[in-house]
Design a protein around this motif. Structure first.
Motif, PDB file in Angstrom:
ATOM      1  N   ASN A 154       0.825  -1.210   0.000  1.00  0.00           N
ATOM      2  CA  ASN A 154       0.000   0.000   0.000  1.00  0.00           C
ATOM      3  C   ASN A 154       0.858   1.259   0.000  1.00  0.00           C
ATOM      4  N   GLU A 155       1.948   1.230   0.759  1.00  0.00           N
ATOM      5  CA  GLU A 155       2.834   2.394   0.865  1.00  0.00           C
ATOM      6  C   GLU A 155       3.490   2.750  -0.468  1.00  0.00           C
ATOM      7  N   VAL A 156       3.779   1.731  -1.300  1.00  0.00           N
ATOM      8  CA  VAL A 156       4.410   2.014  -2.597  1.00  0.00           C
ATOM      9  C   VAL A 156       3.376   2.223  -3.699  1.00  0.00           C
ATOM     10  N   GLY A 157       2.090   2.211  -3.314  1.00  0.00           N
ATOM     11  CA  GLY A 157       1.032   2.444  -4.294  1.00  0.00           C
ATOM     12  C   GLY A 157       0.787   1.281  -5.231  1.00  0.00           C
ATOM     13  N   ALA A 158       1.059   0.054  -4.760  1.00  0.00           N
ATOM     14  CA  ALA A 158       0.890  -1.124  -5.609  1.00  0.00           C
ATOM     15  C   ALA A 158      -0.578  -1.387  -5.913  1.00  0.00           C
ATOM     16  N   THR A 159      -0.862  -1.734  -7.142  1.00  0.00           N
ATOM     17  CA  THR A 159      -2.209  -2.113  -7.542  1.00  0.00           C
ATOM     18  C   THR A 159      -2.416  -3.616  -7.349  1.00  0.00           C
ATOM     19  N   ARG A 160      -1.292  -4.350  -7.266  1.00  0.00           N
ATOM     20  CA  ARG A 160      -1.352  -5.792  -7.045  1.00  0.00           C
ATOM     21  C   ARG A 160      -0.152  -6.241  -6.222  1.00  0.00           C
ATOM     22  N   LEU A 161      -0.358  -7.323  -5.476  1.00  0.00           N
ATOM     23  CA  LEU A 161       0.724  -7.949  -4.731  1.00  0.00           C
ATOM     24  C   LEU A 161       0.857  -9.373  -5.251  1.00  0.00           C
ATOM     25  N   ALA A 162       1.944  -9.632  -5.964  1.00  0.00           N
ATOM     26  CA  ALA A 162       2.172 -10.960  -6.538  1.00  0.00           C
ATOM     27  C   ALA A 162       2.930 -11.828  -5.542  1.00  0.00           C
ATOM     28  N   ILE A 163       2.415 -13.031  -5.304  1.00  0.00           N
ATOM     29  CA  ILE A 163       3.062 -13.961  -4.396  1.00  0.00           C
ATOM     30  C   ILE A 163       3.356 -15.265  -5.130  1.00  0.00           C
ATOM     31  N   GLY A 164       4.387 -15.969  -4.685  1.00  0.00           N
ATOM     32  CA  GLY A 164       4.900 -17.123  -5.420  1.00  0.00           C
ATOM     33  C   GLY A 164       4.258 -18.451  -5.103  1.00  0.00           C
ATOM     34  N   HIS A 165       2.952 -18.487  -4.868  1.00  0.00           N
ATOM     35  CA  HIS A 165       2.293 -19.758  -4.601  1.00  0.00           C
ATOM     36  C   HIS A 165       2.260 -20.608  -5.869  1.00  0.00           C
ATOM     37  N   ILE A 195     -11.028  -5.396  -2.550  1.00  0.00           N
ATOM     38  CA  ILE A 195     -11.529  -4.815  -1.316  1.00  0.00           C
ATOM     39  C   ILE A 195     -10.706  -3.578  -0.992  1.00  0.00           C
ATOM     40  N   GLU A 196     -11.366  -2.472  -0.814  1.00  0.00           N
ATOM     41  CA  GLU A 196     -10.695  -1.200  -0.542  1.00  0.00           C
ATOM     42  C   GLU A 196      -9.779  -1.341   0.678  1.00  0.00           C
ATOM     43  N   GLY A 197      -8.543  -0.897   0.513  1.00  0.00           N
ATOM     44  CA  GLY A 197      -7.599  -0.959   1.624  1.00  0.00           C
ATOM     45  C   GLY A 197      -6.714  -2.191   1.609  1.00  0.00           C
ATOM     46  N   LEU A 198      -7.087  -3.199   0.800  1.00  0.00           N
ATOM     47  CA  LEU A 198      -6.283  -4.410   0.666  1.00  0.00           C
ATOM     48  C   LEU A 198      -5.793  -4.529  -0.769  1.00  0.00           C
ATOM     49  N   THR A 199      -4.504  -4.718  -0.929  1.00  0.00           N
ATOM     50  CA  THR A 199      -3.944  -4.856  -2.269  1.00  0.00           C
ATOM     51  C   THR A 199      -4.345  -6.206  -2.849  1.00  0.00           C
ATOM     52  N   LEU A 200      -4.923  -6.174  -4.037  1.00  0.00           N
ATOM     53  CA  LEU A 200      -5.389  -7.395  -4.683  1.00  0.00           C
ATOM     54  C   LEU A 200      -4.210  -8.324  -4.957  1.00  0.00           C
ATOM     55  N   ARG A 201      -4.344  -9.580  -4.569  1.00  0.00           N
ATOM     56  CA  ARG A 201      -3.250 -10.532  -4.730  1.00  0.00           C
ATOM     57  C   ARG A 201      -3.295 -11.222  -6.084  1.00  0.00           C
ATOM     58  N   ALA A 202      -2.118 -11.608  -6.559  1.00  0.00           N
ATOM     59  CA  ALA A 202      -1.999 -12.352  -7.813  1.00  0.00           C
ATOM     60  C   ALA A 202      -1.056 -13.525  -7.582  1.00  0.00           C
ATOM     61  N   LYS A 203      -1.402 -14.665  -8.185  1.00  0.00           N
ATOM     62  CA  LYS A 203      -0.583 -15.878  -8.021  1.00  0.00           C
ATOM     63  C   LYS A 203      -0.256 -16.450  -9.404  1.00  0.00           C
ATOM     64  N   PRO A 204       0.662 -15.832 -10.118  1.00  0.00           N
ATOM     65  CA  PRO A 204       0.960 -16.267 -11.487  1.00  0.00           C
ATOM     66  C   PRO A 204       1.518 -17.684 -11.614  1.00  0.00           C
ATOM     67  N   LEU A 205       2.097 -18.245 -10.536  1.00  0.00           N
ATOM     68  CA  LEU A 205       2.693 -19.579 -10.623  1.00  0.00           C
ATOM     69  C   LEU A 205       1.737 -20.691 -10.203  1.00  0.00           C
ATOM     70  N   ARG A 206       0.478 -20.364  -9.983  1.00  0.00           N
ATOM     71  CA  ARG A 206      -0.447 -21.313  -9.356  1.00  0.00           C
ATOM     72  C   ARG A 206      -0.713 -22.564 -10.184  1.00  0.00           C
ATOM     73  N   SER A 207      -0.391 -22.573 -11.462  1.00  0.00           N
ATOM     74  CA  SER A 207      -0.610 -23.768 -12.286  1.00  0.00           C
ATOM     75  C   SER A 207       0.677 -24.565 -12.520  1.00  0.00           C
ATOM     76  N   ILE A 208       1.793 -24.127 -11.908  1.00  0.00           N
ATOM     77  CA  ILE A 208       3.087 -24.786 -12.110  1.00  0.00           C
ATOM     78  C   ILE A 208       3.442 -25.638 -10.893  1.00  0.00           C
ATOM     79  N   PRO A 209       3.665 -26.955 -11.057  1.00  0.00           N
ATOM     80  CA  PRO A 209       4.046 -27.809  -9.928  1.00  0.00           C
ATOM     81  C   PRO A 209       5.348 -27.339  -9.283  1.00  0.00           C
ATOM     82  N   GLU A 210       5.487 -27.576  -7.996  1.00  0.00           N
ATOM     83  CA  GLU A 210       6.659 -27.112  -7.247  1.00  0.00           C
ATOM     84  C   GLU A 210       7.974 -27.596  -7.862  1.00  0.00           C
ATOM     85  N   LYS A 211       8.032 -28.865  -8.251  1.00  0.00           N
ATOM     86  CA  LYS A 211       9.272 -29.403  -8.823  1.00  0.00           C
ATOM     87  C   LYS A 211       9.643 -28.702 -10.125  1.00  0.00           C
ATOM     88  N   GLU A 212       8.636 -28.283 -10.892  1.00  0.00           N
ATOM     89  CA  GLU A 212       8.915 -27.590 -12.149  1.00  0.00           C
ATOM     90  C   GLU A 212       9.374 -26.157 -11.900  1.00  0.00           C
TER      91      GLU A 212
END
Length: 304
Positions: A154-165, A195-212
């Motif tokens: 939020n402090e950096v004005g991010a529109t999305r927060l990408a996490i490595g799930h 949701i206002e006040g919460l940075t929308l999350r994105a999980k771009p790796l969600r279809s890739i198996p951990e070993k890959e």
């Protein structure tokens, strides 16, 4: 000579049991990046002038995430990538991963912010788990890390927060919530709206198996740390992971099916458990949004 790639005459480096394909280095990288781009296109409508905060721990998943996002968006002047590393304060572990995070951010020329539990909460995770043993270390870490990530994004004005799930993470989380009977949390795993006040999350790796994900990191020679968090053994997730891995070995595609079924269920569940039912208000201590007047982080820290 080893087994040939399904798509060319080069030697295969991986056999995808769930797809039946043998892939060489070139076609494996292309396959992974195609799936990541498809996930972004289908689930995260990234437009112009966006700032994407990337949760960067220094492990394989977040390292691959930042690398691929930079590969996709790095040349676009209207997209700004910011890496955020959270130092929980885990002796003998986190300092190594932070160093790897710095190396990658420097290599890619991505702005890198490091925030710590010590500066934000006055205690490291190690200190907190010694002082309070009402909950496991993973419970404290998950809540407090998420809070600090969201605050920094939020402090950096991010529109999305990408996490490595990755796919394994998603399948485990889905099954965990089924086992706990926590249906409303299943909806919150894949929220239908911002949701206002919460940075929308994105999980771009969600279809890739951990070993890959790990193999992708290795073939691209990315700086990362493969060590496991010393607190990982405390989590029930480990039991679910082992169970899912056994199913996947016997029935290839199980993890993909769990994710696919979940995505079909979410719109239906959202009608029965609409986000509006969990009305958000400001935490009376820290001001963050929560559902009960006192956020989970302040509860765990004994505030209020």
């Amino acid at each position: 000579m080893g087994i040939k790639c399904t798509k060319c005459d080069n030697e295969s480096i991986i056999y995808q049991k769930y797809s039946g394909m043998h892939l060489c280095k070139k076609h494996f990288v292309e396959d992974a990046e195609r799936k990541i781009k498809l996930t972004i296109r289908k689930n995260y409508n990234i437009g112009r002038d966006e700032t994407i905060a990337v949760a960067l721990s220094g492990g394989k998943d977040s390292t691959v995430l930042l690398y691929v996002l930079n590969k996709i968006f790095g040349e676009r002047p209207d997209i700004n990538l910011v890496a955020i590393t959270i130092d929980e304060g885990i002796e003998g572990y986190r300092s190594h991963t932070i160093q790897k995070s710095k190396e990658l951010a420097d290599k890619l020329g991505v702005r890198h912010i490091i925030r710590s539990f010590a500066e934000e909460y006055g205690l490291t995770l190690d200190e907190l788990t010694v002082r309070e043993r009402l909950h496991g270390a993973c419970s404290y870490c998950g809540v407090l890390r998420k809070k600090l990530l969201n605050k920094t994004a939020n402090e950096v004005g991010a529109t999305r927060l990408a996490i490595g799930h990755n796919l394994d993470d998603e399948a485990q989380t889905i099954l965990l919530n089924h086992l706990k009977g926590d249906v409303s949390r299943l909806v919150r795993l894949d929220p239908p709206r911002k949701i206002e006040g919460l940075t929308l999350r994105a999980k771009p790796l969600r279809s890739i198996p951990e070993k890959e994900v790990a193999l992708y990191a290795i073939v691209n020679e990315l700086p990362m740390d493969f060590s496991e968090c010393p607190y990982a053994h405390e989590a029930i997730r480990g039991e679910v992971r082992d169970m899912l891995n056994e199913f996947e070995a016997s029935h290839p595609g199980t993890k993909h099916s769990l994710l696919s079924g979940f995505q079909k269920l979410v719109p239906i569940l959202a009608k029965e458990y609409p986000p509006e039912k969990n009305k958000l208000s400001e935490c009376r201590v820290c001001g963050d949004l929560c559902t009960e007047g006192l956020c989970q982080a302040c509860k765990l820290l004994g505030n209020g």
